[in-house]
Design a protein around this motif. Structure first.
Motif, mmCIF file in Angstrom:
data_model
loop_
_atom_site.group_PDB
_atom_site.id
_atom_site.type_symbol
_atom_site.label_atom_id
_atom_site.label_comp_id
_atom_site.label_asym_id
_atom_site.label_seq_id
_atom_site.Cartn_x
_atom_site.Cartn_y
_atom_site.Cartn_z
ATOM 1 N N TYR A 101 6.861 -13.237 -8.890
ATOM 2 C CA TYR A 101 6.290 -13.639 -7.597
ATOM 3 C C TYR A 101 6.217 -12.515 -6.604
ATOM 4 C CZ TYR A 101 5.510 -15.959 -3.360
ATOM 5 O OH TYR A 101 5.114 -16.234 -2.026
ATOM 6 N N LEU A 102 7.365 -11.660 -6.633
ATOM 7 C CA LEU A 102 7.313 -10.615 -5.576
ATOM 8 C C LEU A 102 6.350 -9.590 -5.999
ATOM 9 C CD1 LEU A 102 11.322 -10.419 -4.843
ATOM 10 C CD2 LEU A 102 9.308 -11.274 -3.563
ATOM 11 N N SER A 103 6.296 -9.354 -7.416
ATOM 12 C CA SER A 103 5.430 -8.344 -7.843
ATOM 13 C C SER A 103 3.914 -8.655 -7.283
ATOM 14 C CB SER A 103 5.413 -8.129 -9.349
ATOM 15 O OG SER A 103 6.705 -7.647 -9.725
ATOM 16 N N ILE A 104 3.440 -9.824 -7.448
ATOM 17 C CA ILE A 104 2.168 -10.234 -7.307
ATOM 18 C C ILE A 104 1.843 -10.231 -5.856
ATOM 19 C CG2 ILE A 104 0.566 -12.372 -7.476
ATOM 20 C CD1 ILE A 104 1.884 -12.840 -10.142
ATOM 21 N N SER A 105 2.943 -10.719 -4.992
ATOM 22 C CA SER A 105 2.659 -10.763 -3.469
ATOM 23 C C SER A 105 2.755 -9.454 -2.847
ATOM 24 C CB SER A 105 4.045 -11.488 -2.948
ATOM 25 O OG SER A 105 3.828 -12.929 -3.370
ATOM 26 N N ALA A 106 3.260 -8.564 -3.544
ATOM 27 C CA ALA A 106 3.464 -7.098 -2.829
ATOM 28 C C ALA A 106 2.095 -6.182 -3.059
ATOM 29 C CB ALA A 106 4.321 -6.264 -3.720
ATOM 30 N N VAL A 107 1.304 -6.623 -4.053
ATOM 31 C CA VAL A 107 0.242 -5.874 -4.246
ATOM 32 C C VAL A 107 -0.559 -5.936 -3.027
ATOM 33 C CG1 VAL A 107 -1.951 -5.700 -5.512
ATOM 34 C CG2 VAL A 107 0.215 -6.027 -6.831
ATOM 35 N N PRO A 108 -1.147 -7.182 -2.680
ATOM 36 C CA PRO A 108 -2.088 -7.095 -1.438
ATOM 37 C C PRO A 108 -1.348 -6.551 -0.140
ATOM 38 C CG PRO A 108 -1.517 -9.318 -2.106
ATOM 39 C CD PRO A 108 -0.793 -8.615 -2.835
ATOM 40 N N ALA A 109 -0.025 -6.711 0.079
ATOM 41 C CA ALA A 109 0.639 -5.931 1.219
ATOM 42 C C ALA A 109 0.464 -4.458 0.855
ATOM 43 C CB ALA A 109 2.020 -6.373 1.181
ATOM 44 N N VAL A 110 0.466 -4.086 -0.184
ATOM 45 C CA VAL A 110 0.417 -2.475 -0.351
ATOM 46 C C VAL A 110 -1.014 -1.963 -0.155
ATOM 47 C CG1 VAL A 110 0.682 -0.526 -2.138
ATOM 48 C CG2 VAL A 110 2.546 -2.398 -1.777
ATOM 49 N N GLN A 111 -2.127 -2.904 -0.892
ATOM 50 C CA GLN A 111 -3.391 -2.519 -0.692
ATOM 51 C C GLN A 111 -3.739 -2.262 0.850
ATOM 52 O OE1 GLN A 111 -5.174 -5.748 -2.912
ATOM 53 N NE2 GLN A 111 -5.301 -4.459 -4.737
ATOM 54 N N ARG A 112 -3.326 -3.261 1.626
ATOM 55 C CA ARG A 112 -3.525 -3.076 3.140
ATOM 56 C C ARG A 112 -3.120 -1.822 3.670
ATOM 57 N NH1 ARG A 112 -2.295 -8.599 3.034
ATOM 58 N NH2 ARG A 112 -0.226 -8.108 3.730
ATOM 59 N N VAL A 113 -1.868 -1.554 3.284
ATOM 60 C CA VAL A 113 -1.548 -0.164 3.939
ATOM 61 C C VAL A 113 -2.100 1.017 3.083
ATOM 62 C CG1 VAL A 113 0.748 1.318 3.788
ATOM 63 C CG2 VAL A 113 0.881 -1.168 4.252
ATOM 64 N N MET A 114 -2.467 0.793 1.956
ATOM 65 C CA MET A 114 -3.267 1.879 1.214
ATOM 66 C C MET A 114 -4.596 2.072 2.143
ATOM 67 S SD MET A 114 -1.994 3.658 -1.301
ATOM 68 C CE MET A 114 -1.069 3.590 -2.783
ATOM 69 N N ARG A 115 -5.291 1.026 2.167
ATOM 70 C CA ARG A 115 -6.591 1.308 2.916
ATOM 71 C C ARG A 115 -6.268 1.714 4.345
ATOM 72 N NH1 ARG A 115 -7.686 -3.957 0.268
ATOM 73 N NH2 ARG A 115 -6.946 -5.146 2.196
ATOM 74 N N SER A 116 -5.444 1.581 5.114
ATOM 75 C CA SER A 116 -5.125 1.919 6.297
ATOM 76 C C SER A 116 -4.784 3.639 6.342
ATOM 77 C CB SER A 116 -3.993 1.542 7.376
ATOM 78 O OG SER A 116 -2.532 2.166 6.431
ATOM 79 N N SER A 117 -5.086 4.344 7.584
ATOM 80 C CA SER A 117 -4.675 5.806 7.427
ATOM 81 C C SER A 117 -3.136 6.229 7.984
ATOM 82 C CB SER A 117 -5.852 6.589 8.397
ATOM 83 O OG SER A 117 -5.874 5.939 9.711
ATOM 84 N N GLN A 118 -2.443 5.188 7.938
ATOM 85 C CA GLN A 118 -1.188 5.267 8.482
ATOM 86 C C GLN A 118 -0.314 6.451 7.763
ATOM 87 O OE1 GLN A 118 1.283 1.859 8.630
ATOM 88 N NE2 GLN A 118 2.844 2.753 9.743
ATOM 89 N N THR A 119 0.158 7.367 8.425
ATOM 90 C CA THR A 119 0.980 8.465 7.721
ATOM 91 C C THR A 119 2.517 8.363 8.527
ATOM 92 O OG1 THR A 119 0.232 10.170 9.353
ATOM 93 C CG2 THR A 119 -1.041 9.970 7.239
ATOM 94 N N SER A 120 3.393 9.014 7.662
ATOM 95 C CA SER A 120 4.736 8.913 8.395
ATOM 96 C C SER A 120 4.837 9.895 9.264
ATOM 97 C CB SER A 120 5.889 9.341 7.104
ATOM 98 O OG SER A 120 5.518 10.563 6.787
ATOM 99 N N PRO A 121 5.792 9.660 10.462
ATOM 100 C CA PRO A 121 5.697 10.582 11.592
ATOM 101 C C PRO A 121 6.085 12.172 11.296
ATOM 102 C CG PRO A 121 6.833 8.649 11.984
ATOM 103 C CD PRO A 121 6.466 8.654 10.603
ATOM 104 N N ALA A 122 6.917 12.202 10.621
ATOM 105 C CA ALA A 122 7.398 13.667 10.313
ATOM 106 C C ALA A 122 6.992 14.328 9.013
ATOM 107 C CB ALA A 122 8.895 13.938 10.250
ATOM 108 N N LEU A 123 7.021 13.512 7.789
ATOM 109 C CA LEU A 123 6.265 14.122 6.607
ATOM 110 C C LEU A 123 4.948 14.077 6.507
ATOM 111 C CD1 LEU A 123 8.925 12.700 4.323
ATOM 112 C CD2 LEU A 123 8.796 14.940 4.912
#
Length: 162
Positions: A101-123
């Motif tokens: 269940y966690l594997s399946i539920s993690a996919v849409p959350a990660v897809q949303r982050v992948m579509r965003s242009s958010q980057t880590s502050p320092a790296l």
């Protein structure tokens, strides 16, 4: 086939060892830079944090594989063998369902982050790479739990025939 067997036996060990080396190396470098050269690194804490996140999620599958997952088995050990085997298999099935269940539920959350242009502050690493650890870690935990369920089911059915 040898490569698949080697990956099955040692994948998590080498990934976790590598991540531990990264964490220790970066932190040692940060200490040296701060106290010897009086100049700290802006990215060291962030790199260690992300390596720790990856190691925490990858270690779930390793814990299942090595039978080190946290459980209270006092009651189970007191049961007769057939009931003990049933309870063990039900527990393994629950772990498979939970991490599946966690594997399946993690996919849409990660897809949303992948579509965003958010980057880590320092790296300046795309945050999707960091969040990808959830999918891989939960999938690996599910895979290892299925392996454990299969092995325990085979053991319990083989012992019942004796």
């Amino acid at each position: 086939m040898k490569i698949i067997r080697w990956l099955n036996d040692h994948l998590e060990e080498y990934v976790l060892s590598g991540l531990l080396v990264v964490i220790a190396g970066v932190m040692m470098l940060q200490v040296i830079m701060r106290y010897v050269f009086n100049n700290s690194l802006s990215w060291a804490e962030e790199a260690s944090r992300y390596a720790f996140i990856w190691s925490a999620l990858i270690s779930i599958g390793y814990s299942i594989k090595e039978r080190n997952i946290l459980r209270v088995d006092t009651l189970i050990e007191a049961l007769p063998r057939p009931l003990r085997n049933l309870m063990t298999n039900l527990g393994n099935l629950t772990v498979v369902a939970f991490f599946g269940y966690l594997s399946i539920s993690a996919v849409p959350a990660v897809q949303r982050v992948m579509r965003s242009s958010q980057t880590s502050p320092a790296l300046k690493v795309h945050m999707g790479w960091i969040y990808l650890a959830a999918i891989l870690g939960f999938f690996l935990a599910t895979f290892r739990a299925v392996q454990r369920l299969r092995a325990d089911f085979k053991d319990s059915s083989g012992k019942a025939e004796l």
